[in-house]
Design an enzyme around this catalytic site. Structure first.
Site, PDB file in Angstrom:
ATOM      1  CD  GLU A 198      -9.923 -22.132  11.842  1.00  0.00           C
ATOM      2  OE1 GLU A 198     -10.258 -21.379  12.707  1.00  0.00           O
ATOM      3  OE2 GLU A 198      -8.985 -23.055  12.186  1.00  0.00           O
ATOM      4  CE1 TYR A 238      -4.842 -12.764   9.870  1.00  0.00           C
ATOM      5  CE2 TYR A 238      -6.321 -14.091   8.592  1.00  0.00           C
ATOM      6  CZ  TYR A 238      -6.269 -13.246   9.579  1.00  0.00           C
ATOM      7  OH  TYR A 238      -7.092 -12.942  10.454  1.00  0.00           O
TER       8      TYR A 238
HETATM    9  C1  COA Z   1      -8.328  -7.861   8.817  1.00  0.00           C
HETATM   10  C2  COA Z   1      -7.799  -6.554   9.532  1.00  0.00           C
HETATM   11  C3  COA Z   1      -7.740  -7.146  11.105  1.00  0.00           C
HETATM   12  C4  COA Z   1      -6.545  -5.917   9.190  1.00  0.00           C
HETATM   13  O1  COA Z   1      -6.292  -4.896   9.994  1.00  0.00           O
HETATM   14  P1  COA Z   1      -5.591  -3.600   9.481  1.00  0.00           P
HETATM   15  O2  COA Z   1      -5.226  -2.787  10.692  1.00  0.00           O
HETATM   16  O3  COA Z   1      -6.549  -3.013   8.771  1.00  0.00           O
HETATM   17  O4  COA Z   1      -4.175  -4.168   8.919  1.00  0.00           O
HETATM   18  P2  COA Z   1      -2.770  -3.373   8.555  1.00  0.00           P
HETATM   19  O5  COA Z   1      -3.071  -1.944   8.424  1.00  0.00           O
HETATM   20  O6  COA Z   1      -2.083  -3.770   9.643  1.00  0.00           O
HETATM   21  O7  COA Z   1      -2.405  -4.194   7.112  1.00  0.00           O
HETATM   22  C5  COA Z   1      -1.681  -5.060   6.962  1.00  0.00           C
HETATM   23  C6  COA Z   1      -1.822  -5.680   5.571  1.00  0.00           C
HETATM   24  O8  COA Z   1      -3.164  -6.292   5.299  1.00  0.00           O
HETATM   25  C7  COA Z   1      -3.609  -5.767   4.071  1.00  0.00           C
HETATM   26  N1  COA Z   1      -4.308  -4.919   3.774  1.00  0.00           N
HETATM   27  C8  COA Z   1      -4.900  -4.026   4.784  1.00  0.00           C
HETATM   28  N2  COA Z   1      -5.758  -3.185   4.631  1.00  0.00           N
HETATM   29  C9  COA Z   1      -6.112  -3.668   3.154  1.00  0.00           C
HETATM   30  C10 COA Z   1      -6.895  -3.088   2.144  1.00  0.00           C
HETATM   31  N3  COA Z   1      -7.757  -1.977   2.435  1.00  0.00           N
HETATM   32  N4  COA Z   1      -6.877  -3.747   0.867  1.00  0.00           N
HETATM   33  C11 COA Z   1      -5.877  -4.500   0.727  1.00  0.00           C
HETATM   34  N5  COA Z   1      -5.077  -4.937   1.617  1.00  0.00           N
HETATM   35  C12 COA Z   1      -5.273  -4.315   3.050  1.00  0.00           C
HETATM   36  C13 COA Z   1      -2.197  -5.482   3.271  1.00  0.00           C
HETATM   37  O9  COA Z   1      -1.481  -6.589   2.936  1.00  0.00           O
HETATM   38  C14 COA Z   1      -1.462  -4.732   4.539  1.00  0.00           C
HETATM   39  O10 COA Z   1      -0.215  -4.747   4.197  1.00  0.00           O
HETATM   40  P3  COA Z   1       0.545  -3.450   3.614  1.00  0.00           P
HETATM   41  O11 COA Z   1      -0.174  -2.236   4.390  1.00  0.00           O
HETATM   42  O12 COA Z   1       1.652  -3.461   3.803  1.00  0.00           O
HETATM   43  O13 COA Z   1       0.146  -3.371   2.282  1.00  0.00           O
HETATM   44  C15 COA Z   1      -8.940  -5.516   9.517  1.00  0.00           C
HETATM   45  O14 COA Z   1      -9.289  -5.090   7.966  1.00  0.00           O
HETATM   46  C16 COA Z   1     -10.297  -5.790  10.323  1.00  0.00           C
HETATM   47  O15 COA Z   1     -10.532  -5.820  11.417  1.00  0.00           O
HETATM   48  N6  COA Z   1     -11.184  -6.325   9.324  1.00  0.00           N
HETATM   49  C17 COA Z   1     -12.279  -6.841   9.878  1.00  0.00           C
HETATM   50  C18 COA Z   1     -12.322  -8.045  10.763  1.00  0.00           C
HETATM   51  C19 COA Z   1     -11.565  -9.131   9.842  1.00  0.00           C
HETATM   52  O16 COA Z   1     -11.948  -9.517   8.843  1.00  0.00           O
HETATM   53  N7  COA Z   1     -11.072 -10.259  10.942  1.00  0.00           N
HETATM   54  C20 COA Z   1     -10.360 -11.148   9.917  1.00  0.00           C
HETATM   55  C21 COA Z   1     -10.955 -12.228  10.587  1.00  0.00           C
HETATM   56  S1  COA Z   1     -10.330 -13.770   9.901  1.00  0.00           S
END
Ligand code: COA
Length: 160
Positions: A120, A132
């Site tokens: 979710e 995702y």
């Molecule tokens: C969601 C989260 C876990 C992603 O982790 P991350 O290490 O930053 O993600 P990645 O670097 O592996 O990015 C993977 C993809 O996410 C998306 N993404 C990541 N950062 C982004 C940004 N600032 N803007 C838009 N898309 C983004 C892109 O699709 C990216 O793919 P790409 O790099 O090929 O474009 C991180 O942002 C986070 O901790 N957020 C706060 C907690 C949260 O929201 N958890 C999910 C709850 S359901």
């Protein structure tokens, strides 16, 4: 760190080198720091309970010995995997750590012959939704008022 623990070294697409391994009790402090800055609404007691239920489902990412992200998997009563929580330290976001954690989590589920994984996500969390979708999740539903603040959740599912 337990000497028998499996540690996977990953160079992310964005060129940072991290290690992914199972959670261990002393990691809880850093997990909670990251979880709090990410506003995930969880608490330490719940994370420790989930770890005790299924230790292999709780993975952490480390960079140079510092814990910088985690993912928690649970098994649903229907026998599917579910991403309970995922978060990356805000200083290291956007460098492929979240994607690497998810892919490692998928392999943990595949090893158990689990066919689907669901999750979710907040309607407002476009960044997580994008991540995702990029690893194959599809939107399969919507749950109104799912979160404490009244926000709805998008339900997503992926074939493993
Ligand atoms: C969601 C989260 C876990 C992603 O982790 P991350 O290490 O930053 O993600 P990645 O670097 O592996 O990015 C993977 C993809 O996410 C998306 N993404 C990541 N950062 C982004 C940004 N600032 N803007 C838009 N898309 C983004 C892109 O699709 C990216 O793919 P790409 O790099 O090929 O474009 C991180 O942002 C986070 O901790 N957020 C706060 C907690 C949260 O929201 N958890 C999910 C709850 S359901």
């Amino acid at each position: 760190m337990n000497e028998n623990m499996k540690v996977i070294t990953v160079r992310t697409a964005k060129g940072i080198v991290i290690k992914i391994r199972n959670f261990e009790m002393p990691d809880i402090r850093r997990v909670m720091e990251i979880e709090e800055e990410s506003f995930l609404d969880g608490d330490a007691g719940l994370y420790l309970e989930l770890y005790e239920e299924w230790p292999e489902g709780f993975l952490v990412a480390e960079k140079e010995g510092e814990l910088i992200g985690f993912v928690v998997l649970v098994l649903t009563p229907e026998g599917e995997g579910r991403i309970f929580a995922i978060a990356v330290d805000s200083r290291y976001r956007g460098r492929g750590v979240g994607r690497a954690l998810l892919k490692t989590a998928f392999n943990v589920l595949r090893k158990r012959k689990i066919g689907y994984v669901r999750l979710e996500v907040r309607v407002s969390n476009q960044i997580a939704q994008r991540l995702y979708r990029s690893v194959g999740f599809m939107e399969i539903g919507f749950i109104p008022f799912y979160y404490k603040n009244g926000e709805g959740a998008i339900v997503m599912r992926k074939v493993l």
